[in-house]
Design an enzyme around this catalytic site. Structure first.
Site, short mmCIF file in Angstrom:
data_model
loop_
_atom_site.label_atom_id
_atom_site.label_comp_id
_atom_site.label_asym_id
_atom_site.label_seq_id
_atom_site.Cartn_x
_atom_site.Cartn_y
_atom_site.Cartn_z
N GLU A 195 15.16 -17.44 -12.17
CA GLU A 195 14.77 -16.04 -12.33
C GLU A 195 14.03 -15.82 -13.66
O GLU A 195 13.05 -15.09 -13.73
CB GLU A 195 16.03 -15.16 -12.22
CG GLU A 195 15.83 -13.68 -12.49
CD GLU A 195 14.86 -12.98 -11.54
OE1 GLU A 195 14.44 -13.56 -10.54
OE2 GLU A 195 14.53 -11.81 -11.82
N GLU A 216 5.38 -13.86 -13.58
CA GLU A 216 4.78 -12.71 -12.89
C GLU A 216 4.19 -11.67 -13.83
O GLU A 216 3.24 -11.00 -13.46
CB GLU A 216 5.72 -12.10 -11.86
CG GLU A 216 6.98 -11.51 -12.41
CD GLU A 216 7.91 -11.03 -11.31
OE1 GLU A 216 7.46 -10.75 -10.20
OE2 GLU A 216 9.11 -10.92 -11.60
N LYS A 225 5.31 -4.04 -5.36
CA LYS A 225 6.77 -3.95 -5.41
C LYS A 225 7.40 -4.18 -4.06
O LYS A 225 8.49 -4.71 -3.95
CB LYS A 225 7.13 -2.55 -5.93
CG LYS A 225 8.60 -2.33 -6.17
CD LYS A 225 9.02 -2.96 -7.47
CE LYS A 225 10.51 -2.88 -7.68
NZ LYS A 225 10.96 -3.99 -8.54
N ASN A 248 -0.90 1.59 5.92
CA ASN A 248 -0.15 0.56 5.19
C ASN A 248 0.35 -0.41 6.24
O ASN A 248 1.06 -0.02 7.16
CB ASN A 248 1.01 1.25 4.47
CG ASN A 248 2.05 0.28 3.95
OD1 ASN A 248 1.72 -0.86 3.63
ND2 ASN A 248 3.29 0.72 3.85
N GLY A 249 -0.03 -1.68 6.13
CA GLY A 249 0.43 -2.67 7.11
C GLY A 249 -0.71 -3.56 7.54
O GLY A 249 -1.75 -3.63 6.88
N TRP A 296 -2.93 -2.48 -1.63
CA TRP A 296 -2.70 -3.89 -1.93
C TRP A 296 -3.43 -4.65 -0.84
O TRP A 296 -3.03 -4.60 0.32
CB TRP A 296 -1.20 -4.21 -1.93
CG TRP A 296 -0.89 -5.59 -2.38
CD1 TRP A 296 -0.72 -6.01 -3.67
CD2 TRP A 296 -0.68 -6.75 -1.55
NE1 TRP A 296 -0.45 -7.36 -3.68
CE2 TRP A 296 -0.41 -7.83 -2.40
CE3 TRP A 296 -0.71 -6.97 -0.18
CZ2 TRP A 296 -0.16 -9.12 -1.94
CZ3 TRP A 296 -0.46 -8.25 0.30
CH2 TRP A 296 -0.19 -9.31 -0.59
N CYS A 298 0.84 -1.18 0.00
CA CYS A 298 0.00 0.00 0.00
C CYS A 298 0.89 1.24 0.00
O CYS A 298 1.98 1.24 0.56
CB CYS A 298 -0.93 0.11 1.20
SG CYS A 298 -2.03 -1.27 1.38
N HIS A 327 14.51 -36.20 -13.67
CA HIS A 327 13.93 -36.77 -12.45
C HIS A 327 12.47 -36.36 -12.29
O HIS A 327 11.95 -36.37 -11.18
CB HIS A 327 14.75 -36.34 -11.23
CG HIS A 327 16.16 -36.83 -11.31
ND1 HIS A 327 16.52 -38.16 -11.12
CD2 HIS A 327 17.32 -36.19 -11.61
CE1 HIS A 327 17.82 -38.29 -11.29
NE2 HIS A 327 18.33 -37.11 -11.59
N ARG A 363 3.43 0.06 -5.15
CA ARG A 363 3.26 -0.60 -3.86
C ARG A 363 1.94 -1.36 -3.75
O ARG A 363 1.71 -2.10 -2.80
CB ARG A 363 3.32 0.45 -2.73
CG ARG A 363 4.58 1.28 -2.73
CD ARG A 363 4.55 2.27 -1.60
NE ARG A 363 4.57 1.60 -0.32
CZ ARG A 363 5.65 1.19 0.31
NH1 ARG A 363 6.83 1.40 -0.23
NH2 ARG A 363 5.57 0.59 1.47
N LYS A 379 10.25 -14.33 -13.95
CA LYS A 379 9.91 -13.13 -14.74
C LYS A 379 8.74 -13.42 -15.66
O LYS A 379 7.83 -12.62 -15.79
CB LYS A 379 11.10 -12.68 -15.62
CG LYS A 379 12.23 -11.97 -14.97
CD LYS A 379 11.96 -10.59 -14.45
CE LYS A 379 11.41 -10.58 -13.08
NZ LYS A 379 12.27 -10.67 -11.96
C1 F6R Z 1 10.16 -10.34 -8.64
C2 F6R Z 1 10.23 -9.46 -7.50
C3 F6R Z 1 10.02 -10.05 -6.14
C4 F6R Z 1 11.02 -9.41 -5.17
C5 F6R Z 1 10.73 -9.87 -3.74
C6 F6R Z 1 11.74 -9.33 -2.76
O1 F6R Z 1 10.38 -9.66 -9.83
O2 F6R Z 1 10.41 -8.30 -7.63
O3 F6R Z 1 10.15 -11.43 -6.15
O4 F6R Z 1 12.31 -9.76 -5.55
O5 F6R Z 1 9.46 -9.45 -3.37
O6 F6R Z 1 11.74 -7.95 -2.76
P1 F6R Z 1 12.95 -7.11 -2.19
O7 F6R Z 1 14.13 -7.40 -3.05
O8 F6R Z 1 12.50 -5.71 -2.26
O9 F6R Z 1 13.19 -7.59 -0.78
#
Ligand code: F6R
Length: 618
Positions: A491, A498, A613, A102-103, A76, A2, A514, A27, A495
């Site tokens: 990774e 998501e 984010k 937020n929280g 969020w 949020c 396996h 956020r 990507k």
């Molecule tokens: C994926 C992504 C998330 C963050 C994860 C940790 O693209 O952005 O998987 O990597 O939420 O976030 P941070 O690095 O901010 O602790």
């Protein structure tokens, strides 16, 4: 998660808050709301959807926009589905108090029942509506001002919060408070106006003076007066620490790109240089990292390094494991912060914990750090956001200097985290003598060439787009890699998942037989990393196994490769470098591929559904 914003001063509050919310949408973007006080009335507008949807409600209604005081929110969802009623701001029963939050208030259910017994009724499913009514009840019981009521009420809640509260009966101030979720206060000239936000981006064009609240602090902002900061636990006063902001406006704008994600992918050559600038002095054969230099004995005597992180940062941590073990010969374990914090891990003062986080606010990573510290471990942070909670909670650290990352899918954060981890591995290897001088110097020379190689790789965009067009309708994909490139496979899959919502899995290439091999048929694209020094022959055998089961192979190979080219359906070439540094290159085509597939599928690239984010809830 949020985002919260607020303004109090002499300017029109509405555009400041709306623009601020747009910058904070990374956020959370399930719903949005705003309250503007026009001197007499509280005008509340809120809706499910994005800030743009909120604007549609308010745009032609000047009454909703008039006023120089207000608070706003982009959500969020945690408690309660995203709908108009659950959207913030929330008002108290009397209609006088308004809050954005937020929280998570963990004991909200108990508090809610107590308040219902005292005659309160609730309209939403949120914990936030409980909090604003708790503040109102305390204010009534104690017959006190808003600030005191907020302080007392917050001692009764457990959980995490960043809040901004406004009281119609005392309309010349806003109260803010924080525990576990960030809040920044922008200070206008001569304290004539104040800006409130989850980070400083909403107010950078207005002021460079900022104060970040610490955990368990609250502040009363009132134009014409210094900020008053108090400790929530005992109401004692705290000296405000106002700093100069280094962020600039162009860093948080798209700069001609269609999306932040593609802008950030293209920023990687510069971001990597910014990360090693001043630290890696290749010509002198030196790596300077204050966080390690000042604690060298601890690092050299460490029996073990434990990396804690989440998501993409966890993937970078896995690359770090390969790097540190290979170069510095120190045992490394990589843990999901969310598991580590709850599984009673064995940690000793001889352990070093490296916490990796782009945002520096991830709740699980923060909790893992606190746990490690309580057991005597030395904690080193690798963060991007300067002054973030994790940066402040760790004993020492190294910033990645990637600049603001706004696209929800992490790109430049990943490569700059790997850059920092490479520097750590190399530095420790030099200090411990586990790499020869010439090996060390070769790495430094090769590292220095990485940004221009990334730049060159970005030119394959058209080719990647073509591959994206062919495979965009796939239902499932596999990503395979070995050694340093196994985490890159993870990774790559993350990507794709998501931002395009296509199911994808990353695997160590040899593990395929396996289980996952059962999935392969002619509809299954497999993205395989087959760099020339990374167990090449073994990966070629894996590719043959895929081919004989009719899987479609898209291989990432080193320039000049011949063998894989003959077997694979498509190849993408990366420039030659040391195998340990290849993750900085092999990840680029995967980022571009996910981006193009998501664009072709018309997905919201920068704000994928259900994500945010900064994950400040556990
Ligand atoms: C994926 C992504 C998330 C963050 C994860 C940790 O693209 O952005 O998987 O990597 O939420 O976030 P941070 O690095 O901010 O602790």
């Amino acid at each position: 998660m949020c985002g919260i914003t607020g303004y109090i001063g002499e300017k029109d509050a509405y555009p400041i808050i709306i623009n601020g919310l747009k910058r904070l949408e990374y956020r959370g973007y399930d719903s949005a709301g705003i309250m503007i006080y026009d001197g007499q009335e509280l005008n509340l507008s809120k809706t499910k959807g994005k800030v743009a949807d909120l604007e549609q409600i308010t745009d032609n209604d000047s009454k909703r926009k008039a006023g120089t005081i207000g608070i706003g929110h982009t959500r969020w969802a945690t408690h309660g589905v995203p709908n108009d009623v659950n959207s913030h701001p929330h008002t108290s029963q009397s209609g006088n108090l308004v809050i954005v939050h937020n929280g998570i208030i963990e004991n909200y259910d108990t508090l809610r029942k107590e308040l219902i017994n005292r005659g309160y009724t609730f309209h939403s499913d949120t914990d936030t509506e409980v909090l604003v009514n708790l503040i109102e009840e305390v204010k009534k019981q104690e017959n006190c001002k808003l600030g005191k009521a907020v302080q007392i009420a917050l001692t009764e809640v457990t959980g995490a919060y960043a809040i901004a509260v406004f009281d119609k009966e005392k309309p010349n101030e806003i109260i803010v408070a924080r525990l576990g979720s960030p809040i920044a206060i922008g200070v206008g000239k001569n304290n004539e106006e104040f800006f409130i936000a989850s980070d400083a981006s909403p107010f950078i064009e207005f002021t460079k003076n900022v104060m970040y609240l610490e955990d368990e602090e609250m502040a009363i902002v009132k134009p014409g007066r210094d900020i008053r900061v108090r400790q929530i636990s005992d109401d004692s006063s705290v000296e405000p620490n106002i700093q100069k902001l280094k962020l600039s406006l162009d860093q948080i704008e798209k700069g001609g790109y269609d999306h932040f994600m593609i802008k950030e992918i293209h920023e990687q050559p510069k971001a990597i240089i910014d990360t090693y600038r001043g630290r890696m002095l290749a010509n002198q054969g030196i790596i300077k990292m204050a966080g390690i230099d000042n604690n060298l004995e601890r690092f050299l005597n460490a029996e073990r390094i434990i990396v804690v992180a989440c998501g993409t940062s966890w993937h970078a941590g896995l690359v770090g494991e390969y790097l540190i073990e290979e170069m510095a010969r120190i045992p490394v374990e990589v843990e999901y912060a969310s598991e580590f914090r709850y599984r009673n891990p064995i940690i000793t003062p001889k352990d070093i914990v490296i916490a990796i986080s782009q945002s520096g606010e991830t709740a699980d990573t923060l909790a893992a750090i606190k746990l490690a510290k309580s057991k005597g471990a030395f904690v080193f942070g690798v963060c991007n956001v300067v002054g973030s909670s994790i940066a402040r909670e760790t004993h020492a650290g190294a910033y990645t200097h990637a600049g603001p990352e706004i696209g929800v899918a992490s790109t430049k954060a990943f490569t700059t985290q790997i850059t920092v981890l490479s520097l750590i591995a190399l530095k420790l290897a030099k200090e411990k003598g586990t790499l020869s001088k010439s090996e060390f110097n070769t790495y430094l020379q090769k590292m220095q060439l990485i940004p221009e190689k990334v730049q060159k790789l970005l030119e394959i965009d058209e080719k990647v787009k073509e591959i994206a067009r062919i495979y965009k309708d796939a239902k499932n994909c596999l990503y395979l890699g070995r050694g340093f490139n196994f985490p890159v496979a993870l990774e790559g899959a993350l990507k794709l998942k998501e931002i395009s919502y296509i199911h994808a899995e990353g695997y160590p290439a040899a593990e395929m037989k396996h289980g996952p091999i059962a999935l392969i048929d002619e509809d299954m694209p497999l993205f395989v990393i087959a760099t020339n020094k990374g167990h090449y022959e073994k990966v070629v055998s894996n590719i043959q196994e895929i081919k004989s089961r009719s899987g479609k192979i898209i291989a990432i190979v080193t320039e000049g490769d011949v063998t894989v080219k003959e077997i694979a359906d498509h190849v993408i070439e990366i420039p030659e470098t040391e195998e340990a540094l290849t993750p900085l290159l092999t990840t680029i085509p995967f980022q571009l591929l996910s981006y193009h597939i998501a664009v072709m599928l018309d997905k919201n690239v920068d704000q994928p559904r259900n994500l945010a984010k900064s994950v400040t809830v556990e």
